[in-house]
Design a protein around this motif. Structure first.
Motif, PDB file in Angstrom:
ATOM      1  N   LEU A 219       0.935  -1.313   0.060  1.00 18.76           N
ATOM      2  CA  LEU A 219       0.010  -0.012   0.187  1.00 18.76           C
ATOM      3  C   LEU A 219       0.935   1.287  -0.006  1.00 18.76           C
ATOM      4  N   SER A 220       0.556   2.235  -0.632  1.00 20.77           N
ATOM      5  CA  SER A 220       0.979   3.503  -0.852  1.00 20.77           C
ATOM      6  C   SER A 220       0.174   4.618  -0.706  1.00 20.77           C
ATOM      7  N   GLY A 221       0.790   5.841  -0.868  1.00 20.10           N
ATOM      8  CA  GLY A 221      -0.318   6.978  -0.584  1.00 20.10           C
ATOM      9  C   GLY A 221      -0.146   7.677   0.787  1.00 20.10           C
ATOM     10  N   THR A 222      -0.963   8.272   1.164  1.00 24.75           N
ATOM     11  CA  THR A 222      -0.992   8.904   2.501  1.00 24.75           C
ATOM     12  C   THR A 222      -1.957   8.024   3.381  1.00 24.75           C
ATOM     13  N   LEU A 223      -1.857   8.571   4.676  1.00 20.81           N
ATOM     14  CA  LEU A 223      -2.752   7.972   5.725  1.00 20.81           C
ATOM     15  C   LEU A 223      -4.391   8.625   5.743  1.00 20.81           C
ATOM     16  N   PRO A 224      -5.327   8.042   5.251  1.00 23.93           N
ATOM     17  CA  PRO A 224      -6.625   8.943   5.441  1.00 23.93           C
ATOM     18  C   PRO A 224      -6.815   9.493   6.450  1.00 23.93           C
ATOM     19  N   ALA A 225      -7.078  10.657   6.643  1.00 23.98           N
ATOM     20  CA  ALA A 225      -7.661  11.406   7.636  1.00 23.98           C
ATOM     21  C   ALA A 225      -9.001  11.164   8.212  1.00 23.98           C
TER      22      ALA A 225
ATOM     23  N   ASP B 149       1.534  -1.557   9.346  1.00 23.58           N
ATOM     24  CA  ASP B 149       3.342  -1.794   9.379  1.00 23.58           C
ATOM     25  C   ASP B 149       3.594  -2.602   8.028  1.00 23.58           C
ATOM     26  N   GLY B 150       4.771  -2.148   7.515  1.00 25.63           N
ATOM     27  CA  GLY B 150       5.376  -2.903   6.281  1.00 25.63           C
ATOM     28  C   GLY B 150       4.736  -2.470   5.174  1.00 25.63           C
ATOM     29  N   ASN B 151       4.384  -1.297   4.871  1.00 27.33           N
ATOM     30  CA  ASN B 151       3.885  -0.817   3.567  1.00 27.33           C
ATOM     31  C   ASN B 151       4.688  -0.044   3.073  1.00 27.33           C
ATOM     32  N   ARG B 152       4.163   1.015   2.081  1.00 24.55           N
ATOM     33  CA  ARG B 152       4.988   2.133   1.578  1.00 24.55           C
ATOM     34  C   ARG B 152       4.281   3.491   1.648  1.00 24.55           C
ATOM     35  N   ILE B 153       3.560   3.546   2.724  1.00 27.08           N
ATOM     36  CA  ILE B 153       2.823   4.717   2.997  1.00 27.08           C
ATOM     37  C   ILE B 153       3.809   6.153   3.217  1.00 27.08           C
ATOM     38  N   SER B 154       3.418   7.288   2.966  1.00 29.32           N
ATOM     39  CA  SER B 154       4.334   8.231   2.944  1.00 29.32           C
ATOM     40  C   SER B 154       3.212   9.534   3.616  1.00 29.32           C
TER      41      SER B 154
END
Length: 333
Positions: free
Chosen positions: A157-163, A177-182
């Motif tokens: 998974l990538s992109g940002t954390l959904p507010a 844990d262990g994704n590509r979230i930025s």
């Protein structure tokens, strides 16, 4: 008359079906379509159309026997051994009574989290782990107000954390844990309900400062390690909190550790490889349950407090600081 009644009874028994299927026909149809959409993996060979999906012989399928509705409410699938890469089928959305959904250890599961999952309005527990699903964590999850736990650990998974996740009134924890979230941790994450006690976001590419709003949370377990976070993390501490474990290792965090309050229930603290300064809090000696501890590779100074469990940890737990001294390190000058 008696012999006539006997004959009628035998006839009735002859034409009465011995088997009455409990599985709801729509649920069975959805499950069989789900299986087909995944290329009929051998893992699901027990899903046979001529058998009852509620008889506990269908791999990973359970039905609601408590209310006697016998709707499929639990789908626990692991190591699906897909014949080739497949996305999560949209047919999953045709199981409206699902309470628990787990799909794990399936590397050939790819694509995005399908919007059809938004149809599962009774879902409490959603686990999709150790797959290769990608894309962003979708905003539509915030519409499943029954959600208690979200675990998307070790995917792509990538992109940002959904507010928007902070709108979920019953959520107790997130594990990404262990994704590509930025990107940054949203300020709104300080608005989770008082049920929210676990936040693990390790091994991603999160950056920026930890929001001051997180001071409002009473997290029992927080793991933000192995990201690119910087600045002050003292908001995660507090003597009035019920915090049991804080893992912040391998970031660029910088704050005065000597000024933080410590939960009396703290049993794990891992702050290694940051830029944390100040002295070690004297309150560390009063922590009866402290089992794991590491503050190495920081900028800490002063004497290591003596007492409690602190001397149970070897020199490595304190190594490579600016000027820490005292047992188990060399004595202070």
């Amino acid at each position: 008359m008696t012999s006539l009644l006997t004959i009628l009874l035998l006839v009735a028994l002859t034409f009465t079906p011995v088997f009455s299927e409990l599985c709801n026909p729509q649920d069975k149809k959805a499950l069989l379509q789900f299986k087909k959409d995944l290329g009929n993996p051998t893992t699901l060979s027990s899903w046979i159309p001529t058998t009852d999906c509620c008889n506990k012989t269908w791999q990973g399928v359970l039905c609601d026997t408590d209310t006697k509705t016998y709707r499929v409410n639990n789908l626990d699938l692991t190591n699906l051994k897909l014949p080739k890469p497949y996305p999560i089928p949209s047919s999953i959305g045709n199981l409206p009574y699902l309470d628990f959904l787990y799909i794990g250890s399936t590397p050939n599961l790819v694509g995005v989290i399908p919007p059809a999952i938004g149809n599962l309005t009774k879902l409490h527990y959603l686990y999709i782990t150790h797959t290769n699903i990608s894309g962003e964590i979708p905003d539509f999850l915030s519409q499943i107000t029954t959600l208690v736990t979200l675990d998307f650990s070790y995917n792509a998974l990538s992109g940002t954390l959904p507010a928007s996740l902070s709108k979920l009134p019953n959520l107790v924890g997130i594990t990404f844990d262990g994704n590509r979230i930025s990107g940054a941790i949203p300020d709104s994450y300080g608005s989770f309900s008082n049920l929210f006690t676990s936040m693990t976001l390790s091994r991603n590419s999160l950056s920026g400062r930890i929001p001051g709003t997180l001071a409002k949370l009473n997290l029992a377990f927080v793991d933000l390690s192995r990201n690119m976070l910087e600045g002050d993390a003292s908001v995660l501490f507090g003597s009035e909190k019920n915090t049991q474990k804080i893992v912040l290792a391998k970031n660029a965090l910088a704050f005065d550790l000597g000024k933080v309050g410590l939960s009396e229930n703290l049993n794990g603290l891992d702050l290694r490889n940051n830029r944390i300064y100040g002295t070690l809090p004297q309150g560390l000696t009063k922590l009866k349950y402290l089992k794991t501890f590491n503050v190495s590779y920081n900028k800490l100074c002063g004497q290591i407090p003596q007492g409690g469990n602190l001397q149970r940890f070897d020199a490595y737990a304190y190594a490579n600081n600016k000027c820490l001294c005292g047992s188990p390190l060399p004595a202070c000058n």
